[in-house]
Motif scaffolding. Structure first.
Motif, PDB file in Angstrom:
ATOM      1  N   ARG A  18     -17.974  22.766   1.695  1.00 50.54           N
ATOM      2  CA  ARG A  18     -17.915  24.222   1.775  1.00 50.54           C
ATOM      3  C   ARG A  18     -16.532  24.745   2.157  1.00 50.54           C
ATOM      4  O   ARG A  18     -16.355  25.939   2.362  1.00 50.54           O
ATOM      5  N   SER A  19     -15.546  23.868   2.262  1.00 51.96           N
ATOM      6  CA  SER A  19     -14.179  24.247   2.657  1.00 51.96           C
ATOM      7  C   SER A  19     -14.165  24.955   4.011  1.00 51.96           C
ATOM      8  O   SER A  19     -13.342  25.835   4.256  1.00 51.96           O
ATOM      9  N   VAL A  20     -15.074  24.566   4.881  1.00 54.06           N
ATOM     10  CA  VAL A  20     -15.147  25.120   6.233  1.00 54.06           C
ATOM     11  C   VAL A  20     -14.535  24.107   7.197  1.00 54.06           C
ATOM     12  O   VAL A  20     -15.015  22.978   7.309  1.00 54.06           O
ATOM     13  N   HIS A  21     -13.471  24.504   7.882  1.00 58.80           N
ATOM     14  CA  HIS A  21     -12.791  23.613   8.814  1.00 58.80           C
ATOM     15  C   HIS A  21     -13.127  24.027  10.240  1.00 58.80           C
ATOM     16  O   HIS A  21     -12.848  25.157  10.651  1.00 58.80           O
ATOM     17  N   CYS A  22     -13.741  23.131  10.969  1.00 58.06           N
ATOM     18  CA  CYS A  22     -14.145  23.438  12.340  1.00 58.06           C
ATOM     19  C   CYS A  22     -14.212  22.150  13.142  1.00 58.06           C
ATOM     20  O   CYS A  22     -14.202  21.047  12.584  1.00 58.06           O
ATOM     21  N   GLU A  23     -14.328  22.300  14.447  1.00 55.05           N
ATOM     22  CA  GLU A  23     -14.514  21.162  15.337  1.00 55.05           C
ATOM     23  C   GLU A  23     -15.998  21.037  15.689  1.00 55.05           C
ATOM     24  O   GLU A  23     -16.726  22.054  15.705  1.00 55.05           O
ATOM     25  N   PRO A  24     -16.478  19.827  15.980  1.00 55.39           N
ATOM     26  CA  PRO A  24     -17.884  19.662  16.387  1.00 55.39           C
ATOM     27  C   PRO A  24     -18.261  20.546  17.577  1.00 55.39           C
ATOM     28  O   PRO A  24     -19.416  20.979  17.690  1.00 55.39           O
ATOM     29  N   GLU A  25     -17.282  20.861  18.439  1.00 53.79           N
ATOM     30  CA  GLU A  25     -17.550  21.693  19.621  1.00 53.79           C
ATOM     31  C   GLU A  25     -17.900  23.131  19.246  1.00 53.79           C
ATOM     32  O   GLU A  25     -18.463  23.873  20.055  1.00 53.79           O
ATOM     33  N   GLN A  26     -17.556  23.549  18.023  1.00 60.26           N
ATOM     34  CA  GLN A  26     -17.864  24.912  17.573  1.00 60.26           C
ATOM     35  C   GLN A  26     -19.266  25.019  16.974  1.00 60.26           C
ATOM     36  O   GLN A  26     -19.725  26.120  16.681  1.00 60.26           O
TER      37      GLN A  26
END
Length: 513
Positions: free
Chosen positions: A187-195
């Motif tokens: 999905r081209s979503v860049h995030c950290e597991p903490e989010q």
């Protein structure tokens, strides 16, 4: 067949007061009351006089005297070598007595308006039978394969998924890591597991957002039409949120229109990758306008990434999140691509929202079920989810073409036509504007056809009529039979309105899309 345990623990028996004497009479009254109130039902097995005497710490003769009295009254019956039971003959008598004592709906206890509103909503969200054309029914080739079952057996029986104590409100780390990796690739979503916060599906995430983001009389934008689960939450929010329904066209939500009527709204609820229920993606120009508005006014965008994975021609459209990660709350779910009863979804949050989101989540259900999280984490990490999605995408594409063909052959375009679209788990069948889609959906359900009225997703000002039809892996013969039944219902409704069934005039949606 396993034998039912004999009843010993009864609230009625606990009322016996030995200090008052006449214990046998008290026991008789207590047992009779237990039968009358339903604690003991016809056919229930009673403990032996010796067992009950030991439990109550009274003489066995006291219990025998009570049993004998109730046997004489016909409340109990004795069976040789089997014991004592509540008389089967009492079944009908007790049922009739219960009906007579059932309070009417006009209770003397008054309920607040919110209670009545929620009771009304319950009727709207009743699940449809798993027959054509219910949405998101995991049958046939759309069911997860044996790997899901094997992972389930592995993690639930021992190790990390075995029964244990309370878990993290945010969800287990392995699943959050797996989701972060999955949404980056797909999905081209860049995030950290903490989010990431694991939720019990999209509905819970929407509810939490409605509670933590808004104050009294805040304004919000909502697509028109929109997912009923979103509008229902906002309509019933205690903050009395002011909802502005924003029309959608072939480019998605009309940002210019929204800015004119409610420029200072606190948030926009959108389905940009696959508008629900109409199906079009939001154009790049509209996405840019929406994120620019959110940044300028420090507003939130709640992105429900509905059915984003299931596009049948070309690649799925990218998520909106990448354009404004500090403003966008990204919501996803596994209910559609796996199965609804899994009840696992996720929210990807800006840093400032993680603590309040989890704080409210604790009050609702503490944390999601742990065992299924471990199963899902392994399913994603080992590549099975993406294989499953590729498989069901093919199945839904085939069924979509089959449904289009059957409808074209059996429904006159003067009364019904399909909304164009190349993705998702459902199609929209528009109806002649003089027909009532709620009545048609009800009549269809009566003959074993599951469809939903689309009119409930529109505001009163934008009302249109049509049916939401799911693309489950239904047998083509069953689909054909269902469409013929539906066609008959639609044509009968048309005749009541004196509509010409064979008129070749093509319906239009009057500018809605």
């Amino acid at each position: 067949m396993a034998r039912m345990a004999k009843v010993i623990d009864l609230p009625s028996i606990a009322k016996i007061d030995k200090s008052q004497g006449k214990i046998s009479t008290q026991l008789t009254l207590a047992l009779r009351e237990a039968v009358q109130c339903g604690d003991l039902k016809a056919g229930d097995s009673l403990p032996s006089s010796r067992e009950l005497a030991q439990t109550l710490k009274v003489a066995r003769g006291t219990v025998i005297q009570a049993y004998d009295q109730l046997l004489a009254e016909g409340v109990f019956e004795a069976q040789a070598r089997s014991g004592t039971f509540v008389s089967h003959r009492l079944s009908k008598t007790i049922q009739l007595d219960k009906k007579a004592k059932t309070p009417s709906s006009d209770s003397s206890i008054s309920l607040p308006q919110s209670a009545h509103a929620y009771a009304k909503l319950l009727k709207e969200f009743q699940p449809l039978p798993h027959v054509p054309f219910a949405v998101s029914v995991p049958i046939g080739r759309t069911q997860p394969n044996d790997i899901w079952r094997k992972f389930g057996n592995k993690f639930r029986s021992r190790g990390v998924g075995a029964p244990t104590g309370y878990d993290e409100p945010q969800g287990i780390l392995s699943l959050r890591v797996a989701i972060a990796d999955y949404v980056r690739r797909s999905r081209s979503v860049h995030c950290e597991p903490e989010q990431i916060v694991i939720t019990s599906g999209i509905q819970q995430a929407l509810y939490i957002c409605s509670q933590i983001l808004f104050e009294h009389n805040d304004q919000v934008w909502v697509e028109d039409p929109a997912y009923r689960g979103t509008t229902a939450i906002l309509e019933n929010a205690p903050q009395q949120i002011e909802i502005f329904r924003v029309p959608v066209d072939d480019e998605g939500l009309n940002v210019d229109h929204a800015s004119k009527v409610a420029q200072h709204a606190r948030a926009a609820f959108v389905t940009p990758s696959h508008q629900y229920p109409l199906g079009m993606p939001m154009s790049l120009a509209r996405r840019s306008a929406l994120t620019a508005w959110a940044k300028q006014h420090r507003a939130w965008i709640i992105e429900d990434d509905y059915d984003s994975e299931l596009r049948y021609h070309g690649q799925p459209f990218p998520a909106l999140h990448a354009m404004a990660p500090d403003q966008v709350i990204y919501l996803g779910t596994f209910s559609k691509v796996l199965f609804p009863s899994l009840r696992l979804g996720y929210a990807i949050l800006p840093q400032a929202l993680i603590a309040p989101f989890c704080g409210l989540r604790v009050l609702i259900d503490r944390h999601p079920p742990s065992a299924d999280q471990h199963v899902l984490a392994a399913f994603i990490q080992e590549g099975y989810l993406e294989r499953h999605i590729r498989r069901i995408r093919k199945v839904y594409a085939e069924n979509r073409l089959e449904l289009i063909k059957i409808i074209e052959q059996n429904l006159p375009r003067s009364l019904a036509w399909l909304q164009p679209g190349d993705q998702g788990m459902h199609m929209v069948l528009w109806l002649h504007p003089q027909l009532n889609d709620l009545q048609i959906a009800t009549a269809a359900l009566d003959v074993g056809v599951s469809v939903k009225a689309i009119s409930t997703t529109f505001s009163k000002q934008q009302q249109h009529v049509g049916l939401i039809m799911g693309l489950g892996d239904f047998d083509p013969k069953h689909m054909l039979k269902a469409i013929k039944r539906l066609a008959q219902i639609i044509e009968q409704a048309a005749l009541k309105h004196n509509l010409n069934v064979h008129d070749e005039h093509h319906l239009t949606l009057h500018g809605a899309v």
